[in-house]
Scaffold this active site. Structure first.
Site, PDB file in Angstrom:
ATOM      1  N   ALA A  46       0.856  -1.190   0.000  1.00 19.04           N
ATOM      2  CA  ALA A  46       0.000   0.000   0.000  1.00 19.04           C
ATOM      3  C   ALA A  46       0.899   1.249   0.000  1.00 19.04           C
ATOM      4  O   ALA A  46       0.748   2.157   0.817  1.00 19.04           O
ATOM      5  CB  ALA A  46      -0.948   0.005   1.197  1.00 19.04           C
ATOM      6  N   LEU A  47       1.846   1.251  -0.911  1.00 20.53           N
ATOM      7  CA  LEU A  47       2.885   2.284  -0.900  1.00 20.53           C
ATOM      8  C   LEU A  47       2.315   3.671  -1.199  1.00 20.53           C
ATOM      9  O   LEU A  47       1.405   3.812  -2.017  1.00 20.53           O
ATOM     10  CB  LEU A  47       3.969   1.943  -1.932  1.00 20.53           C
ATOM     11  CG  LEU A  47       4.682   0.594  -1.762  1.00 20.53           C
ATOM     12  CD1 LEU A  47       5.873   0.497  -2.714  1.00 20.53           C
ATOM     13  CD2 LEU A  47       5.118   0.342  -0.333  1.00 20.53           C
ATOM     14  N   HIS A  51       6.635   6.098   1.505  1.00 22.25           N
ATOM     15  CA  HIS A  51       7.527   5.013   1.054  1.00 22.25           C
ATOM     16  C   HIS A  51       8.405   5.507  -0.099  1.00 22.25           C
ATOM     17  O   HIS A  51       9.573   5.130  -0.199  1.00 22.25           O
ATOM     18  CB  HIS A  51       6.709   3.804   0.567  1.00 22.25           C
ATOM     19  CG  HIS A  51       5.848   3.185   1.628  1.00 22.25           C
ATOM     20  ND1 HIS A  51       4.486   3.342   1.664  1.00 22.25           N
ATOM     21  CD2 HIS A  51       6.166   2.416   2.691  1.00 22.25           C
ATOM     22  CE1 HIS A  51       3.998   2.692   2.699  1.00 22.25           C
ATOM     23  NE2 HIS A  51       4.986   2.118   3.334  1.00 22.25           N
ATOM     24  N   ARG A 205      -2.786   3.481   6.578  1.00 20.98           N
ATOM     25  CA  ARG A 205      -4.088   3.352   7.251  1.00 20.98           C
ATOM     26  C   ARG A 205      -4.965   4.588   7.080  1.00 20.98           C
ATOM     27  O   ARG A 205      -6.146   4.539   7.418  1.00 20.98           O
ATOM     28  CB  ARG A 205      -3.872   3.053   8.739  1.00 20.98           C
ATOM     29  CG  ARG A 205      -3.326   1.641   8.975  1.00 20.98           C
ATOM     30  CD  ARG A 205      -3.296   1.266  10.441  1.00 20.98           C
ATOM     31  NE  ARG A 205      -3.028  -0.139  10.625  1.00 20.98           N
ATOM     32  CZ  ARG A 205      -1.848  -0.664  11.024  1.00 20.98           C
ATOM     33  NH1 ARG A 205      -0.845   0.132  11.288  1.00 20.98           N
ATOM     34  NH2 ARG A 205      -1.711  -1.970  11.160  1.00 20.98           N
TER      35      ARG A 205
END
Ligand code: PAF
Length: 298
Positions: A46-47, A51, A205
């Protein structure tokens, strides 16, 4: 007549190779014996731009000829049964694209059976007391699971450098301590947190937040910035300023707000001076968020 300008040198276009097994990863990451520096960025996928900043930092460190690996693995060991393992966002195709755009050569996205071929590991690393406070108090065993997978991924990728985000300040401190205490031959480098323009720290999140919750979540960074603004007045002023913002905020179910001595990751004493971490964890709706800032307390 004006001379034509030389064409700008085109940036090197990389195609990141996606691998799923240790054997394929090794063949892709170590294609020959050339002595180049290499780096790993470990992720759970879930970059996002946070990241991307880690991958860019890794590329910068190893240079254009060095090698950068990104691991994508949602590690079951670090989730408690009540946590969001099953609904943790997964987006591998987009992750590979983002990784290659920012300078990765190889993405290693193994299945749990590849990482834990003997099933759930019986022997795990222990984060010790550093892993029992703050995040560890609310998530018992979490850091043991993190360290166990980080150690395994360090063995598999065997990097010169490993990059982790300062957003997970306690995780970073514990990994740095593992590397020092257990003589891992790698340099661990922390990368500053990336924020939205309104202050929200990027997190995989965040996508769970409704619009209202996202607005409420801004109180976390506001509290941290308020604390940082009065760092010159000492620990008590920092705690008070941050706590005041949270007390006035709506929709924040506070877990902890703490001023931390980053060396051992313990609560800073009242006469503390020097670099500290002001950290907060809270639930906003059903989403648990963490954030922190670094500050010089005097
Ligand atoms: O920070 C994370 O995404 C994870 O805790 C890590 C370091 C990839 C280990 O699973």
């Amino acid at each position: 007549m004006a001379r034509p300008k030389p064409a700008a040198k085109a940036p090197k276009v990389r195609k990141a190779q996606l691998t799923h097994t240790v054997g394929d990863f090794e063949a892709a990451f170590w294609p020959d014996e050339s002595p180049v520096d290499n780096a790993v960025v470990m992720t759970m996928g879930a970059l996002h731009e946070g990241h991307a900043a880690l991958i860019r930092a890794a590329r910068k460190e190893v240079g254009p000829e060095g090698r950068v690996a990104v691991t994508v693995f949602v590690n079951p060991l670090q989730f408690a049964p009540s946590e969001d393992l099953d609904r943790y966002p997964r987006s591998l195709a987009a992750d590979v694209r983002l990784a290659e755009e920012h300078g990765a050569d190889v993405v290693f996205a193994p299945l749990p059976e590849e990482v834990y071929p003997n099933g759930t590991p019986q022997v795990r690393l222990s984060a010790g007391p550093m892993g029992e406070r703050f995040e560890g108090a609310t998530r018992p065993g979490h850091f043991d699971g993190v360290l166990t997978v980080v150690a395994k991924l360090l063995h598999i990728t065997d990097p010169d450098y490993a990059f982790f985000g300062e957003k997970d300040a306690q995780q970073l401190a514990i990994i740095q301590r593992m590397v020092a205490d257990l003589d891992f031959d790698v340099e661990v480098i922390g990368v500053p947190t990336i924020r939205e323009t309104d202050g929200l720290a990027l997190s995989s999140r965040n996508r769970y937040l409704s619009e209202t919750e996202r607005t409420q979540a801004l109180a976390l960074s506001r509290a941290l910035f308020a604390g940082r603004d009065v760092a010159a007045k000492g620990p008590a002023a920092v705690r008070e300023a941050a706590a005041q913002v949270l007390a006035e905020a709506d929709g924040i179910d506070l877990d902890y707000l703490a001023l931390i001595d980053p060396h051992d990751f313990v609560e800073a004493p009242d006469d503390f001076q020097g670099e500290a971490v002001l950290a907060v964890a809270a639930k906003v709706g059903s989403t648990r968020l963490i954030d922190n800032v670094r500050l010089q307390v005097r």
